[in-house]
Write a protein that holds these residues in place. Structure first.
Motif, PDB file in Angstrom:
ATOM      1  N   SER A 186      -4.455  -5.661  10.212  1.00 37.24           N
ATOM      2  CA  SER A 186      -4.489  -4.564  11.171  1.00 37.24           C
ATOM      3  C   SER A 186      -3.976  -3.280  10.520  1.00 37.24           C
ATOM      4  CB  SER A 186      -3.607  -4.903  12.380  1.00 37.24           C
ATOM      5  OG  SER A 186      -2.236  -4.947  11.981  1.00 37.24           O
ATOM      6  N   GLU A 187      -4.155  -2.174  11.240  1.00 39.86           N
ATOM      7  CA  GLU A 187      -3.638  -0.892  10.755  1.00 39.86           C
ATOM      8  C   GLU A 187      -2.133  -0.959  10.527  1.00 39.86           C
ATOM      9  OE1 GLU A 187      -3.241   3.646  12.532  1.00 39.86           O
ATOM     10  OE2 GLU A 187      -4.895   2.359  13.205  1.00 39.86           O
ATOM     11  N   ASP A 188      -1.398  -1.555  11.468  1.00 43.59           N
ATOM     12  CA  ASP A 188       0.056  -1.684  11.327  1.00 43.59           C
ATOM     13  C   ASP A 188       0.431  -2.556  10.131  1.00 43.59           C
ATOM     14  OD1 ASP A 188       1.416  -0.080  13.049  1.00 43.59           O
ATOM     15  OD2 ASP A 188       2.028  -1.654  14.434  1.00 43.59           O
ATOM     16  N   TYR A 189      -0.344  -3.637   9.937  1.00 44.02           N
ATOM     17  CA  TYR A 189      -0.051  -4.520   8.811  1.00 44.02           C
ATOM     18  C   TYR A 189      -0.282  -3.800   7.487  1.00 44.02           C
ATOM     19  CZ  TYR A 189      -0.318  -8.211   5.386  1.00 44.02           C
ATOM     20  OH  TYR A 189      -0.108  -8.965   4.259  1.00 44.02           O
ATOM     21  N   ILE A 190      -1.368  -3.050   7.380  1.00 46.60           N
ATOM     22  CA  ILE A 190      -1.657  -2.329   6.137  1.00 46.60           C
ATOM     23  C   ILE A 190      -0.566  -1.308   5.855  1.00 46.60           C
ATOM     24  CG2 ILE A 190      -3.281  -0.723   5.045  1.00 46.60           C
ATOM     25  CD1 ILE A 190      -5.499  -2.235   6.675  1.00 46.60           C
ATOM     26  N   ARG A 191      -0.094  -0.619   6.902  1.00 39.85           N
ATOM     27  CA  ARG A 191       1.009   0.332   6.725  1.00 39.85           C
ATOM     28  C   ARG A 191       2.249  -0.397   6.190  1.00 39.85           C
ATOM     29  NH1 ARG A 191       1.058   1.933  11.409  1.00 39.85           N
ATOM     30  NH2 ARG A 191      -0.053   3.931  11.241  1.00 39.85           N
ATOM     31  N   TYR A 192       2.544  -1.551   6.768  1.00 38.83           N
ATOM     32  CA  TYR A 192       3.680  -2.350   6.301  1.00 38.83           C
ATOM     33  C   TYR A 192       3.508  -2.756   4.835  1.00 38.83           C
ATOM     34  CZ  TYR A 192       5.637  -6.939   5.173  1.00 38.83           C
ATOM     35  OH  TYR A 192       6.213  -7.995   4.518  1.00 38.83           O
ATOM     36  N   ALA A 193       2.320  -3.242   4.470  1.00 38.88           N
ATOM     37  CA  ALA A 193       2.095  -3.728   3.106  1.00 38.88           C
ATOM     38  C   ALA A 193       2.279  -2.604   2.083  1.00 38.88           C
ATOM     39  CB  ALA A 193       0.696  -4.330   2.990  1.00 38.88           C
ATOM     40  N   ILE A 194       1.781  -1.416   2.403  1.00 40.30           N
ATOM     41  CA  ILE A 194       1.933  -0.287   1.477  1.00 40.30           C
ATOM     42  C   ILE A 194       3.391   0.163   1.431  1.00 40.30           C
ATOM     43  CG2 ILE A 194       1.264   2.105   1.041  1.00 40.30           C
ATOM     44  CD1 ILE A 194      -1.460   1.426   2.338  1.00 40.30           C
ATOM     45  N   THR A 195       4.035   0.216   2.587  1.00 37.33           N
ATOM     46  CA  THR A 195       5.448   0.613   2.635  1.00 37.33           C
ATOM     47  C   THR A 195       6.303  -0.340   1.813  1.00 37.33           C
ATOM     48  OG1 THR A 195       5.184   1.594   4.836  1.00 37.33           O
ATOM     49  CG2 THR A 195       7.421   1.003   4.173  1.00 37.33           C
ATOM     50  N   ARG A 196       6.008  -1.623   1.888  1.00 39.37           N
ATOM     51  CA  ARG A 196       6.779  -2.614   1.125  1.00 39.37           C
ATOM     52  C   ARG A 196       6.701  -2.356  -0.379  1.00 39.37           C
ATOM     53  NH1 ARG A 196       5.816  -8.591  -0.046  1.00 39.37           N
ATOM     54  NH2 ARG A 196       3.673  -8.127   0.509  1.00 39.37           N
ATOM     55  N   ARG A 197       5.505  -2.035  -0.873  1.00 32.43           N
ATOM     56  CA  ARG A 197       5.371  -1.738  -2.302  1.00 32.43           C
ATOM     57  C   ARG A 197       6.120  -0.449  -2.659  1.00 32.43           C
ATOM     58  NH1 ARG A 197       4.622  -6.459  -3.765  1.00 32.43           N
ATOM     59  NH2 ARG A 197       4.688  -5.520  -5.840  1.00 32.43           N
ATOM     60  N   ARG A 198       6.049   0.535  -1.776  1.00 30.58           N
ATOM     61  CA  ARG A 198       6.757   1.792  -2.038  1.00 30.58           C
ATOM     62  C   ARG A 198       8.271   1.590  -2.009  1.00 30.58           C
ATOM     63  NH1 ARG A 198       3.030   5.971   1.596  1.00 30.58           N
ATOM     64  NH2 ARG A 198       1.713   6.703  -0.127  1.00 30.58           N
ATOM     65  N   LEU A 199       8.758   0.770  -1.094  1.00 34.41           N
ATOM     66  CA  LEU A 199      10.192   0.473  -1.050  1.00 34.41           C
ATOM     67  C   LEU A 199      10.648  -0.172  -2.353  1.00 34.41           C
ATOM     68  CD1 LEU A 199      10.732  -1.027   2.529  1.00 34.41           C
ATOM     69  CD2 LEU A 199      11.894   0.983   1.587  1.00 34.41           C
ATOM     70  N   LEU A 200       9.882  -1.137  -2.836  1.00 32.62           N
ATOM     71  CA  LEU A 200      10.238  -1.819  -4.072  1.00 32.62           C
ATOM     72  C   LEU A 200      10.297  -0.845  -5.233  1.00 32.62           C
ATOM     73  CD1 LEU A 200      10.875  -4.592  -5.303  1.00 32.62           C
ATOM     74  CD2 LEU A 200       8.418  -4.883  -5.705  1.00 32.62           C
ATOM     75  N   SER A 201       9.365   0.093  -5.278  1.00 31.93           N
ATOM     76  CA  SER A 201       9.370   1.095  -6.346  1.00 31.93           C
ATOM     77  C   SER A 201      10.522   2.080  -6.178  1.00 31.93           C
ATOM     78  CB  SER A 201       8.040   1.861  -6.364  1.00 31.93           C
ATOM     79  OG  SER A 201       6.963   1.004  -6.678  1.00 31.93           O
ATOM     80  N   GLY A 202      10.705   2.562  -4.953  1.00 33.06           N
ATOM     81  CA  GLY A 202      11.698   3.605  -4.718  1.00 33.06           C
ATOM     82  C   GLY A 202      13.129   3.142  -4.842  1.00 33.06           C
ATOM     83  N   LEU A 203      13.395   1.865  -4.572  1.00 29.35           N
ATOM     84  CA  LEU A 203      14.761   1.363  -4.623  1.00 29.35           C
ATOM     85  C   LEU A 203      15.166   0.889  -6.012  1.00 29.35           C
ATOM     86  CD1 LEU A 203      14.766  -0.647  -1.268  1.00 29.35           C
ATOM     87  CD2 LEU A 203      16.161   1.381  -1.776  1.00 29.35           C
ATOM     88  N   GLY A 204      14.204   0.768  -6.911  1.00 29.01           N
ATOM     89  CA  GLY A 204      14.509   0.304  -8.259  1.00 29.01           C
ATOM     90  C   GLY A 204      14.992   1.419  -9.156  1.00 29.01           C
TER      91      GLY A 204
END
Length: 322
Positions: A186-204
């Protein structure tokens, strides 16, 4: 004392995060790892669909896992799927059946709640889960070789954002309709999936990882998109889509990305690339089974359609791993 299954919180959740950090820390500090885990649940999709569950013997934690409420297209029908990830037993309790008991409790609860399948990933091999009636679903990782363009390709791409998500959800659904097994994204799921990758990058640590979300548009509408992670100089295609069935726009997008650094050697590019996606600019240099073993089983209704599946029947993106 009876065993109980409950959502982990407070000191128990903190201890689970400390125990699992050495395994799944991913190069983050502990504080960043804890923020990464909590950040996923702060998304709209994550808050409604993810829980960290723990099996308690009285007040003593025996084993824990992440529980996902997913939808999947299985042979043309959308099914409710229990996703099970990050199964963990403290070292001093291993070998006593705690993980099996946790899974049994999760499956019993899922049956009561109307789930139709259970899906999990194993990093310890399939034997434990085969005893619980799970069967492997074939997943392949592809290594891509992209034709270098002499100069910048005549194609405009831009950073993706929220306005693109409805169109991306349509692209995802169209591609999934041709697969025997695919997540219902879903749209919400895709937003979550992209946010998760960005979080992993941004917090490292600075420079450890980068995540790009790019789109190609026509008439102010996203007609192709690409989410790509860069780690140790290697590119991983987290997910992608193209209104063109062949994926020709995606091939052009990869050419544009390579043209930004023409003096550098081509990076290794890999991902869970669908068999039917064959951009003319992209050659599949190799395919191999993934390190991650994905397994599935029906729940209450054992007559539901099940594998055997071929890898070409499965549409599952690297960014969908849990």
């Amino acid at each position: 004392m009876a065993l109980t299954l409950t959502a982990a919180s407070g000191p128990i959740l903190d201890q689970i995060l400390r125990d699992t950090y050495p395994i799944w820390g991913g190069g983050l500090t502990f504080d960043a790892y804890a923020s990464y885990q909590r950040g996923q649940r702060r998304t709209s999709w994550g808050g409604a669909h993810i829980d960290r569950m723990v099996l308690l013997d009285g007040t003593r934690p025996l084993a824990s896992a992440k529980r996902y409420d997913l939808g999947a297209r299985v042979d043309g029908r959308i099914r409710r799927v229990l996703g099970i990830g990050a199964v963990f037993t403290p070292r001093e309790l291993r070998g006593r059946g705690a993980a099996s008991a946790l899974l049994a409790h999760l499956i019993d609860a899922a049956n009561t709640e109307g789930f139709e399948f259970a899906l999990l990933f194993s990093d310890v091999g399939p034997a434990l889960y085969e005893r619980l009636d799970f069967v492997p679903v074939p997943l392949e990782s592809a290594t891509l070789r992209v034709t270098r363009y002499d100069g910048a390709p005549a194609m405009a791409i831009r950073a993706g954002d929220d306005r693109d998500l409805p169109h991306i959800a349509e692209l995802s659904a169209a591609r999934a309709a041709t697969a025997r097994f695919a997540l219902d994204r879903s749209e919400d799921y895709i937003r979550y999936a992209i946010t998760r990758r960005r979080l992993l990058s941004g917090l490292g640590p600075a420079g450890l990882r980068q995540t790009e979300f790019l789109v190609a548009e026509e008439g102010h509408r996203a007609v192709a998109y690409l989410v790509c992670s860069v780690h140790n100089g290697q590119w991983t295609i987290e997910e992608a889509g193209d209104r063109d069935p062949s994926g020709a726009r995606l091939g052009g997008m990869l050419q544009v990305m390579l043209a930004r650094e023409p003096s550098l050697s081509a990076p290794r590019i890999s991902g869970f690339w669908p068999h039917a996606l064959q951009p003319p600019q992209v050659e599949i240099a190799a395919r191999q089974s993934t390190e991650q073993v994905m397994m599935i089983r029906p729940l209450r209704d054992r007559t539901l359609p099940m594998p055997p599946l071929n890898a070409s029947d499965v549409l599952y993106w690297h960014g969908d791993l849990f």
